[in-house]
Design an enzyme around this catalytic site. Structure first.
Site, PDB file in Angstrom:
ATOM      1  N   CYS A   1     -34.572   4.808 -55.201  1.00 27.28           N
ATOM      2  CA  CYS A   1     -33.351   4.075 -55.503  1.00 27.28           C
ATOM      3  C   CYS A   1     -32.883   3.422 -54.207  1.00 27.28           C
ATOM      4  O   CYS A   1     -33.016   3.984 -53.129  1.00 27.28           O
ATOM      5  CB  CYS A   1     -32.194   4.921 -56.024  1.00 27.28           C
ATOM      6  SG  CYS A   1     -32.542   5.699 -57.593  1.00 27.28           S
TER       7      CYS A   1
ATOM      8  N   ARG B   1     -37.960   0.476 -53.409  1.00 26.43           N
ATOM      9  CA  ARG B   1     -37.476   1.854 -53.561  1.00 26.43           C
ATOM     10  C   ARG B   1     -37.322   2.270 -55.022  1.00 26.43           C
ATOM     11  O   ARG B   1     -37.056   3.431 -55.322  1.00 26.43           O
ATOM     12  CB  ARG B   1     -36.125   2.019 -52.864  1.00 26.43           C
ATOM     13  CG  ARG B   1     -36.159   1.717 -51.389  1.00 26.43           C
ATOM     14  CD  ARG B   1     -34.784   1.886 -50.801  1.00 26.43           C
ATOM     15  NE  ARG B   1     -34.377   3.268 -50.795  1.00 26.43           N
ATOM     16  CZ  ARG B   1     -34.616   4.126 -49.827  1.00 26.43           C
ATOM     17  NH1 ARG B   1     -35.269   3.736 -48.766  1.00 26.43           N
ATOM     18  NH2 ARG B   1     -34.206   5.368 -49.903  1.00 26.43           N
TER      19      ARG B   1
ATOM     20  N   TRP C   1     -34.846   4.090 -59.482  1.00 21.74           N
ATOM     21  CA  TRP C   1     -36.075   4.784 -59.867  1.00 21.74           C
ATOM     22  C   TRP C   1     -35.584   6.040 -60.573  1.00 21.74           C
ATOM     23  O   TRP C   1     -35.000   6.930 -59.946  1.00 21.74           O
ATOM     24  CB  TRP C   1     -36.900   5.137 -58.636  1.00 21.74           C
ATOM     25  CG  TRP C   1     -38.219   5.752 -58.962  1.00 21.74           C
ATOM     26  CD1 TRP C   1     -39.387   5.090 -59.216  1.00 21.74           C
ATOM     27  CD2 TRP C   1     -38.517   7.144 -59.086  1.00 21.74           C
ATOM     28  NE1 TRP C   1     -40.392   5.988 -59.484  1.00 21.74           N
ATOM     29  CE2 TRP C   1     -39.885   7.259 -59.418  1.00 21.74           C
ATOM     30  CE3 TRP C   1     -37.767   8.306 -58.960  1.00 21.74           C
ATOM     31  CZ2 TRP C   1     -40.518   8.478 -59.604  1.00 21.74           C
ATOM     32  CZ3 TRP C   1     -38.394   9.532 -59.160  1.00 21.74           C
ATOM     33  CH2 TRP C   1     -39.753   9.606 -59.479  1.00 21.74           C
TER      34      TRP C   1
ATOM     35  N   ASN D   1     -27.998   7.250 -54.336  1.00 20.89           N
ATOM     36  CA  ASN D   1     -29.424   7.515 -54.149  1.00 20.89           C
ATOM     37  C   ASN D   1     -29.570   8.998 -53.819  1.00 20.89           C
ATOM     38  O   ASN D   1     -28.959   9.467 -52.873  1.00 20.89           O
ATOM     39  CB  ASN D   1     -29.947   6.642 -52.994  1.00 20.89           C
ATOM     40  CG  ASN D   1     -31.323   7.059 -52.498  1.00 20.89           C
ATOM     41  OD1 ASN D   1     -31.637   6.917 -51.332  1.00 20.89           O
ATOM     42  ND2 ASN D   1     -32.147   7.566 -53.364  1.00 20.89           N
ATOM     43  N   GLY D   2     -30.341   9.714 -54.645  1.00 16.53           N
ATOM     44  CA  GLY D   2     -30.522  11.145 -54.400  1.00 16.53           C
ATOM     45  C   GLY D   2     -30.433  11.916 -55.711  1.00 16.53           C
ATOM     46  O   GLY D   2     -30.595  11.336 -56.790  1.00 16.53           O
TER      47      GLY D   2
ATOM     48  N   GLU E   1     -58.686   8.364 -50.903  1.00 15.98           N
ATOM     49  CA  GLU E   1     -57.772   7.228 -50.763  1.00 15.98           C
ATOM     50  C   GLU E   1     -58.180   6.070 -51.682  1.00 15.98           C
ATOM     51  O   GLU E   1     -57.338   5.441 -52.315  1.00 15.98           O
ATOM     52  CB  GLU E   1     -57.738   6.794 -49.283  1.00 15.98           C
ATOM     53  CG  GLU E   1     -56.877   5.592 -48.962  1.00 15.98           C
ATOM     54  CD  GLU E   1     -55.401   5.750 -49.303  1.00 15.98           C
ATOM     55  OE1 GLU E   1     -54.961   6.853 -49.676  1.00 15.98           O
ATOM     56  OE2 GLU E   1     -54.699   4.730 -49.233  1.00 15.98           O
TER      57      GLU E   1
ATOM     58  N   LYS F   1     -55.727   4.597 -54.600  1.00 17.77           N
ATOM     59  CA  LYS F   1     -55.322   3.188 -54.662  1.00 17.77           C
ATOM     60  C   LYS F   1     -55.592   2.625 -56.048  1.00 17.77           C
ATOM     61  O   LYS F   1     -54.757   1.936 -56.628  1.00 17.77           O
ATOM     62  CB  LYS F   1     -56.064   2.333 -53.615  1.00 17.77           C
ATOM     63  CG  LYS F   1     -55.667   2.518 -52.180  1.00 17.77           C
ATOM     64  CD  LYS F   1     -54.356   1.858 -51.785  1.00 17.77           C
ATOM     65  CE  LYS F   1     -53.215   2.797 -51.890  1.00 17.77           C
ATOM     66  NZ  LYS F   1     -52.925   3.697 -50.825  1.00 17.77           N
TER      67      LYS F   1
ATOM     68  N   GLU G   1     -53.148   4.099 -58.639  1.00 21.02           N
ATOM     69  CA  GLU G   1     -51.735   3.745 -58.571  1.00 21.02           C
ATOM     70  C   GLU G   1     -51.449   2.289 -58.873  1.00 21.02           C
ATOM     71  O   GLU G   1     -50.392   1.988 -59.419  1.00 21.02           O
ATOM     72  CB  GLU G   1     -51.074   4.201 -57.265  1.00 21.02           C
ATOM     73  CG  GLU G   1     -51.473   3.505 -56.016  1.00 21.02           C
ATOM     74  CD  GLU G   1     -50.706   4.021 -54.790  1.00 21.02           C
ATOM     75  OE1 GLU G   1     -49.574   4.491 -54.924  1.00 21.02           O
ATOM     76  OE2 GLU G   1     -51.255   3.937 -53.692  1.00 21.02           O
TER      77      GLU G   1
ATOM     78  N   HIS H   1     -70.998  20.679 -58.097  1.00 18.53           N
ATOM     79  CA  HIS H   1     -70.354  21.910 -58.569  1.00 18.53           C
ATOM     80  C   HIS H   1     -69.461  21.653 -59.773  1.00 18.53           C
ATOM     81  O   HIS H   1     -68.474  22.354 -59.978  1.00 18.53           O
ATOM     82  CB  HIS H   1     -69.560  22.561 -57.427  1.00 18.53           C
ATOM     83  CG  HIS H   1     -70.441  23.004 -56.304  1.00 18.53           C
ATOM     84  ND1 HIS H   1     -71.251  24.119 -56.386  1.00 18.53           N
ATOM     85  CD2 HIS H   1     -70.698  22.450 -55.087  1.00 18.53           C
ATOM     86  CE1 HIS H   1     -71.939  24.243 -55.265  1.00 18.53           C
ATOM     87  NE2 HIS H   1     -71.626  23.235 -54.468  1.00 18.53           N
TER      88      HIS H   1
ATOM     89  N   LYS I   1     -41.548   3.343 -53.483  1.00 19.61           N
ATOM     90  CA  LYS I   1     -42.144   3.382 -52.146  1.00 19.61           C
ATOM     91  C   LYS I   1     -41.793   4.658 -51.392  1.00 19.61           C
ATOM     92  O   LYS I   1     -42.649   5.290 -50.804  1.00 19.61           O
ATOM     93  CB  LYS I   1     -41.672   2.153 -51.360  1.00 19.61           C
ATOM     94  CG  LYS I   1     -42.266   2.034 -49.980  1.00 19.61           C
ATOM     95  CD  LYS I   1     -43.683   1.559 -50.044  1.00 19.61           C
ATOM     96  CE  LYS I   1     -44.337   1.423 -48.695  1.00 19.61           C
ATOM     97  NZ  LYS I   1     -45.784   1.514 -48.797  1.00 19.61           N
TER      98      LYS I   1
HETATM   99  C1  AGP Z   1     -49.389   5.449 -51.176  1.00 23.17           C
HETATM  100  O1  AGP Z   1     -50.099   4.368 -51.676  1.00 23.17           O
HETATM  101  C2  AGP Z   1     -48.466   6.050 -52.089  1.00 23.17           C
HETATM  102  N1  AGP Z   1     -47.577   5.133 -52.673  1.00 23.17           N
HETATM  103  C3  AGP Z   1     -47.905   7.404 -51.732  1.00 23.17           C
HETATM  104  O2  AGP Z   1     -48.939   8.300 -51.957  1.00 23.17           O
HETATM  105  C4  AGP Z   1     -47.344   7.655 -50.301  1.00 23.17           C
HETATM  106  O3  AGP Z   1     -48.369   7.616 -49.373  1.00 23.17           O
HETATM  107  C5  AGP Z   1     -46.639   9.021 -50.293  1.00 23.17           C
HETATM  108  O4  AGP Z   1     -45.576   9.006 -51.182  1.00 23.17           O
HETATM  109  C6  AGP Z   1     -46.160   9.427 -48.923  1.00 23.17           C
HETATM  110  O5  AGP Z   1     -45.213   8.550 -48.428  1.00 23.17           O
HETATM  111  P1  AGP Z   1     -44.790   8.555 -46.916  1.00 23.17           P
HETATM  112  O6  AGP Z   1     -45.977   8.215 -46.114  1.00 23.17           O
HETATM  113  O7  AGP Z   1     -43.725   7.506 -46.835  1.00 23.17           O
HETATM  114  O8  AGP Z   1     -44.276   9.927 -46.599  1.00 23.17           O
END
Ligand code: AGP
Length: 610
Positions: free
Chosen positions: A2, A27, A74, A100-101, A483, A487, A490, A506, A605
């Site tokens: 948020c 956010r 969010w 926000n929170g 990673e 990607k 997401e 395994h 984010k």
């Molecule tokens: C990354 O593509 C993601 N959106 C997410 O996994 C992110 O890396 C994670 O939330 C950690 O965020 P930070 O690095 O701001 O702590």
């Protein structure tokens, strides 16, 4: 998550809030709203969807005024719809709040207020704030007192701003846990979750600390401690380059940020290494004698930053010979780890606001460990609550999918390992020179890869109907496999799993069929032969092989359906190169499948809630 923004000054508040909210959209982007004092009355406009939807609403239902608050959401409590969107108001619509929170005790407070006759219209935790404020205002006829009593009732994390109809020249605020920054321009004042929302107008700014509250007028800030004493403060000059906040001609921030990586790595090399090849971290104020005594490192981080942490473990073990554990923040914070004064806890976070990582820092400090954080936002909560921090130097990352922050994390972790190796006298001058020579060649190699983005675009198009992907890698590139899969999940909403190559047989190998593309990260480095065996195993079960291999290797491409060569480099640098085609693959797959790469569904984010 948020984003909140508030304004008081001579400009039309709706346009200032819309610009700020657009900058904060990373956010959260499931609904948005503003409340403006329009002709002496609080007027609320809110809409489900993105800021663009709110903008459209304002075209048909305009507001006018010079003081107001805004929010991009969010969802945590209550589905994303207009009713649950912020701002929320009290019973009489005389107090509006953006927040926000999470207010953890909102059920109890809501029940209590309902018994007193308050009527609630949303399912959110936030709505208790304006109602509580109204209740205390009735008692004290004083907003500052009402705010202080309101705060005293709230458990959880918050940053919120209050617009009070009776006070056309003030906005009230409070912070505990979630970020809030005050900005001052010429005859105008701002509050926002992040300074990027209020530049270039806010020439100076101040990060509000935890448990502080107060109010702003168009040219002043009154800051109070939890107990109500005035807090002295000093503003900092705002130095954000506004150009870094736009797409610079790219279709998406994600693509821009992918292409920024060679430049960022060049910048990191220049600032971390002097002409003699000596590594330095001027901003890190941990004494060398302490670093020399460190016997163990514990890395805590989430998502992409966790993947960077796994690479970091390899660097710390290989170069600095430090025994290193890596843990996901949400596990680390609850697992009561065994740590002492000689354990260095390292928190890695792009945003510096991830709630779980922050909680892990509190845990570590309670065990008397020192915490060194690697952050991209040096004014963030994580940077401020750590004993020392290292600036990732990636510049503002706006795309929700982290790309450039990841490579900046790897670079800084590598330099940190070399720095530690230096103070422990673990590498000879010759070895150091060789390593630094390899590092200097990296940006150009990254550019060569990115210049061939079209090859990856073609893969994304030809594989657009594949529903599942497996990513395999070993050693330094096991995290690359994780990673690459993250990607793709997401931003293209494609199911993908990353595995260490050796673990594949395994269980996961049962997934292989002629329908299953397997992305094998197989550069010519340690465990290369083992990766070739993995490729054979997949081929013999008719899986489709997509490989990332080293230029000059003829074996891996001959066994692959699709292959992409990266330039030759040292083993430990391969993850910085191999991740690039995977980032591009996720980006182009998202486009192929009609997804919005910068604002993937359900994500935000910075994850500032647990
Ligand atoms: C990354 O593509 C993601 N959106 C997410 O996994 C992110 O890396 C994670 O939330 C950690 O965020 P930070 O690095 O701001 O702590």
């Amino acid at each position: 998550m948020c984003g909140i923004v508030a304004y008081l000054g001579p400009k039309s508040v709706d346009s200032v809030l819309l610009v700020g909210l657009t900058r904060l959209e990373y956010r959260g982007y499931d609904s948005a709203g503003i409340a403006v004092l329009d002709n002496g009355e609080i007027t609320v406009r809110k809409e489900k969807g993105k800021i663009k939807d709110l903008e459209d609403l304002l075209l048909t239902h305009p507001v006018e005024g010079t003081i107001g608050i805004g929010h991009t959401r969010w969802a945590t409590h209550g589905e994303p719809n207009r009713q649950n969107a912020h701002p929320h108001v009290d019973n009489h619509g005389k107090v509006a709040v953006v927040h926000n929170g999470i207010i953890e005790n909102h059920h109890t407070i809501r029940q209590e207020l309902i018994e007193k006759g308050h009527v609630f219209h949303s399912e959110t935790d936030t709505e208790v704030i304006p109602h509580l404020f109204e209740d205390y205002y009735k008692k004290h006829k004083d907003s500052a007192k009402a705010l202080q009593e309101t705060i005293a009732r709230l458990d959880g994390r918050y940053a919120f701003v209050v617009l009070v109809e009776q006070e056309p020249d003030r906005l009230y605020f409070a912070r505990s846990g979630s970020p809030l920054v005050y900005g001052r321009g010429r005859g105008e004042s701002f509050l926002a979750s992040d300074v990027s929302a209020i530049v270039p107008a806010a020439k100076e700014h101040l990060h509000i600390d935890n448990d502080q509250w107060g109010w702003i007028t168009k040219d002043s800030l009154e800051l109070r401690s939890k107990t109500g004493e005035a807090v002295p403060f000093e503003m900092s000059r705002t130095q954000i380059d506004v150009k870094a906040l736009d797409r610079a001609g790219y279709d998406h921030f994600m693509l821009k940020e992918i292409h920024e990586q060679p430049g960022i790595v060049r910048r990191i090399i220049q600032s971390r290494m002097d002409d003699e090849g000596i590594v330095r971290f001027p901003e890190m104020n941990l004494p060398n004698d302490f670093l020399n005594r460190v016997t163990r490192c514990m890395i805590t981080s989430a998502g992409t930053s966790w993947h960077a942490g796994i690479v970091g473990k390899f660097y710390l073990e290989q170069f600095a010979r430090l025994s290193t554990e890596v843990d996901i923040s949400s596990e680390f914070r609850y697992r009561n780890p065994i740590a002492d004064g000689e354990t260095l806890v390292m928190a890695i976070s792009q945003s510096g606001e991830t709630a779980d990582t922050l909680a892990g820092i509190h845990q570590a400090k309670a065990k008397f460990c020192r915490v060194l954080s690697f952050v991209n936002v040096t004014t963030s909560s994580i940077a401020r609550e750590s004993n020392a921090f290292i600036d990732l130097m990636a510049g503002p990352e706006i795309g929700v999918a982290s790309t450039k922050a990841y490579t900046a994390q790897l670079m800084n972790l590598l330099f940190y390992a070399l720095f530690t190796a230096g103070i422990k006298w673990l590498v000879s001058k010759e070895e150091r020179e060789q390593i630094l020579h390899e590092i200097r060649l990296l940006p150009e190699k990254m550019e060569q890869i990115l210049a061939r983005a079209d090859e990856i675009k073609k893969w994304a198009s030809e594989l657009r109907d594949s529903k599942d992907f497996v990513f395999l890698g070993r050693s330094f590139n096991h995290p690359t496999a994780l990673e690459g899969a993250l990607k793709l999940k997401e931003i293209a909403y494609v199911h993908a799993s990353g595995y260490a190559g050796g673990e594949f047989k395994h269980g996961p190998i049962a997934l292989i069929s002629d329908q299953m593309p397997v992305i094998c990260i197989a550069p010519q480095c340690d465990l290369y032969e083992k990766m070739v065996s993995n490729i054979e195993e997949v081929r013999s079960r008719k899986g489709r092989i997509i490989s990332i291999y080293t230029e000059g290797d003829t074996i891996v491409p001959s066994k692959s359906d699709y292959s992409f060569a990266i330039p030759q480099c040292a083993d430990y640098l391969t993850p910085i190169l191999t991740v690039l085609p995977l980032q591009l693959f996720a980006y182009y797959s998202a486009l192929e499948r009609g997804c919005e790469p910068d604002q993937p569904r359900n994500l935000a984010k910075s994850v500032t809630v647990e």
